[in-house]
Design a protein around this motif. Sequence first.
Motif, short mmCIF file in Angstrom:
data_model
loop_
_atom_site.label_atom_id
_atom_site.label_comp_id
_atom_site.label_asym_id
_atom_site.label_seq_id
_atom_site.Cartn_x
_atom_site.Cartn_y
_atom_site.Cartn_z
N ALA A 1 43.29 40.72 45.28
CA ALA A 1 41.86 40.57 45.02
C ALA A 1 41.08 41.32 46.10
O ALA A 1 40.13 42.07 45.81
CB ALA A 1 41.48 39.10 45.00
N PHE A 2 41.52 41.15 47.36
CA PHE A 2 40.87 41.87 48.45
C PHE A 2 41.03 43.37 48.27
O PHE A 2 40.07 44.14 48.41
CB PHE A 2 41.47 41.42 49.79
N LEU A 3 42.25 43.79 47.93
CA LEU A 3 42.53 45.23 47.77
C LEU A 3 41.58 45.84 46.74
O LEU A 3 40.99 46.90 46.98
CB LEU A 3 43.98 45.42 47.34
N ILE A 4 41.45 45.18 45.61
CA ILE A 4 40.65 45.77 44.53
C ILE A 4 39.16 45.79 44.91
O ILE A 4 38.48 46.79 44.71
CB ILE A 4 40.89 44.99 43.21
N GLN A 5 38.71 44.68 45.49
CA GLN A 5 37.30 44.65 45.88
C GLN A 5 37.01 45.71 46.96
O GLN A 5 36.00 46.42 46.89
CB GLN A 5 36.92 43.26 46.41
N ALA A 6 37.90 45.78 47.94
CA ALA A 6 37.69 46.74 49.03
C ALA A 6 37.71 48.16 48.49
O ALA A 6 36.96 49.03 48.94
CB ALA A 6 38.76 46.56 50.10
N SER A 7 38.57 48.41 47.50
CA SER A 7 38.64 49.75 46.93
C SER A 7 37.34 50.13 46.24
O SER A 7 36.94 51.29 46.27
CB SER A 7 39.79 49.84 45.94
N LYS A 8 36.72 49.12 45.62
CA LYS A 8 35.42 49.41 45.00
C LYS A 8 34.43 49.85 46.07
O LYS A 8 33.63 50.76 45.84
CB LYS A 8 34.90 48.17 44.29
#
Lengths: 101, 567
Positions: free
Chosen positions: A63-70
């Motif tokens: 979840a962190f990875l995807i949000q941070a990627s955004k």
Amino acid sequence: MNAHGEAHKPNSVPPEWSRRIIRTFFAACILLVVIDFVYHRHVYHSWENIPAFYALFGFLGLAFLIQASKGLRRLVMRPEDYYDDPPLPGLMDGEGDGHAG
Amino acid sequence: MLGSIPPFLIFFIGALLIPFVRGLPRLALLLAIPLLGGANVWAIQEGFQVQYDLLGYTLTPMRADRLSLLFGYLFHLAALIAITYSLHLKREDSDTVQHVSGLIYAGSALGAVFAGDFITLFVFWELLAISSVFLIWTRRTPEALRAGMRYLIVHVVSGVTLLAGAMVWVHQTGDPTFGFIGLEGLAGWLIFLALGVKAAFPLVHSWLIDAYPEGTATGTVFLSAFTTKVAVYALARGYPGTEVLIYIGAFMACFPIFYAVIENDLRRTLGYSMINQIGFMVCGVGVGTALAVNGAVAHAFNDVLFKGLLFMSMGAVLHMTGRTKASDLGGLYKSMPITTTLCIIGAASISAFPLFNGFVSKSMVMSALLDEGHMWIWPVMLFASAGVVEHAGIKIPFFAFFAHDSGIRTKEPPRNMLVAMGIGAFLCILIGIRPGLLYDLLPFPVDYHPYDATHVLTQLQLLFFAIGAVVVFQLWKIYPAEIPSVNVDADWVYRRAAPRVVRAVGGAVTAVDTAFREAFVGALRRILRGAFRAHGPKGILARSWPAGSMVLWVSVMLTAFLFLQFL
């Protein structure tokens, strides 16, 4: 949201299939957590004492990875022709002239 | 005879013969090279070496120990798979160039891992770069030409750095043997930097994500197998236990996964994924224990297989549809079911699902981190492992073969591509089920059992919930969409900033230069004009005077003299 309007394209997998797959998948997830409470696994790192540590870590990590990627996308995304600059004079002459301005 | 030929020779001789044959004989020759080479390398005994003296130094162009032999076996397998994958190439694909450069490239990789001294290593190091760039250039797009040129420059610089380091090393120690180096002194750092460029260390990594997606469908399969793995081999030999590698590896494993989420080109996504996987290997080399180095090289072995398989499946998509962008693809499982299945096997392997080969090697590095008490690096690598699931495990197969239906209807790729992918997939599963086959080849004795209940359970939890997060994000429609775009990375420095700086500096220099020239030419003109006024055809000093006026002036002067005499 989407530059090419893919949102209008239909899903390639029929919805009843994907519903069935997702349901089976979530059932497997629940099963894995249940096993965590039944089976005493070995512990090598202190964090592993947290119940269902790996499940939590996997979910929150992603979840962190995807949000941070955004967020990263906001910083680094450029249009596709971003690097199509005119080449340096004398370097690789005869190509890319279409973009030369 | 077999067992005493330097492995690179078979590939180089084969490459020389290829241009003279076509059709079936060429196919037979192409397949015979890795098979014959494989038989040869299998027969090579540990400790076999070839030495000769040159200018007072003992050179070892060929040295076999367990570490180099493992990479020798691996590169023959990779060459066999990549050659099978490229058998269908035709004249219009520049097939001869691709076949020859592929063979020289594979041979150079073999030469490098069996090189016993720095001079031999340097020669093959440069040959790797020069031979492989043709696998990018033969794509024949302007992007491929430019990316190939950038790739070549970066790698030649890496080679020159290696040579500089080697020269300092030989000067200081008097011994050109390539063994443990370590980070002491200038030589150690120079060689470290040279290896780092090839291993795609952070900030010098961007050649990889720049060039690999621009290669031909078949060429990128070659590229993915050799260059970076030669670097991992060299690090494992020269720098085991170098602590800074642990942190470099951890960073390499983490930063690309963020880029991979938002990258639209699926082969570039695989490039980021590759850096992420090399991160695990570099980290293992940095830990430096027997288990960690075993894990690092075992993971290199497995990475060639599953990353090759993934690059082959995306190459098949590129070959059949001409596209590799997520935003252009989707729904291909209907027309390419076999490719889809093979791609999913590659995805499961790289994600390290139990029963697939990624599981049996990545876990060695993870266990070694815990054994050595790296309690803060371990969670970082665990996060990186979970991150792999997102881009390589889900994104690659999902956006290419499922997701929104792009409307593309095509066929399965040529049979040789399917066979090559089949070999890769078979090996991924075989090593996953029978890890002992790989463990027996590792440089140090292995006492490691990946399949215990705790490990399988925790890995499944990690992977399922990582996938769960992606599924939830997709269902809630907050997953980042595929957008046609490029993402700025370290290559921005030389693709955007440096040309701008050069242009700006060049512009300023040109302006100053022009002003100077104009001032100088102006001054020169003024002088010339003055001289012309005096000495030109009508100048006072060059005018032709009538003889009468000269007589007049002579008499005036004589009169003046006469007058002066009388004074």
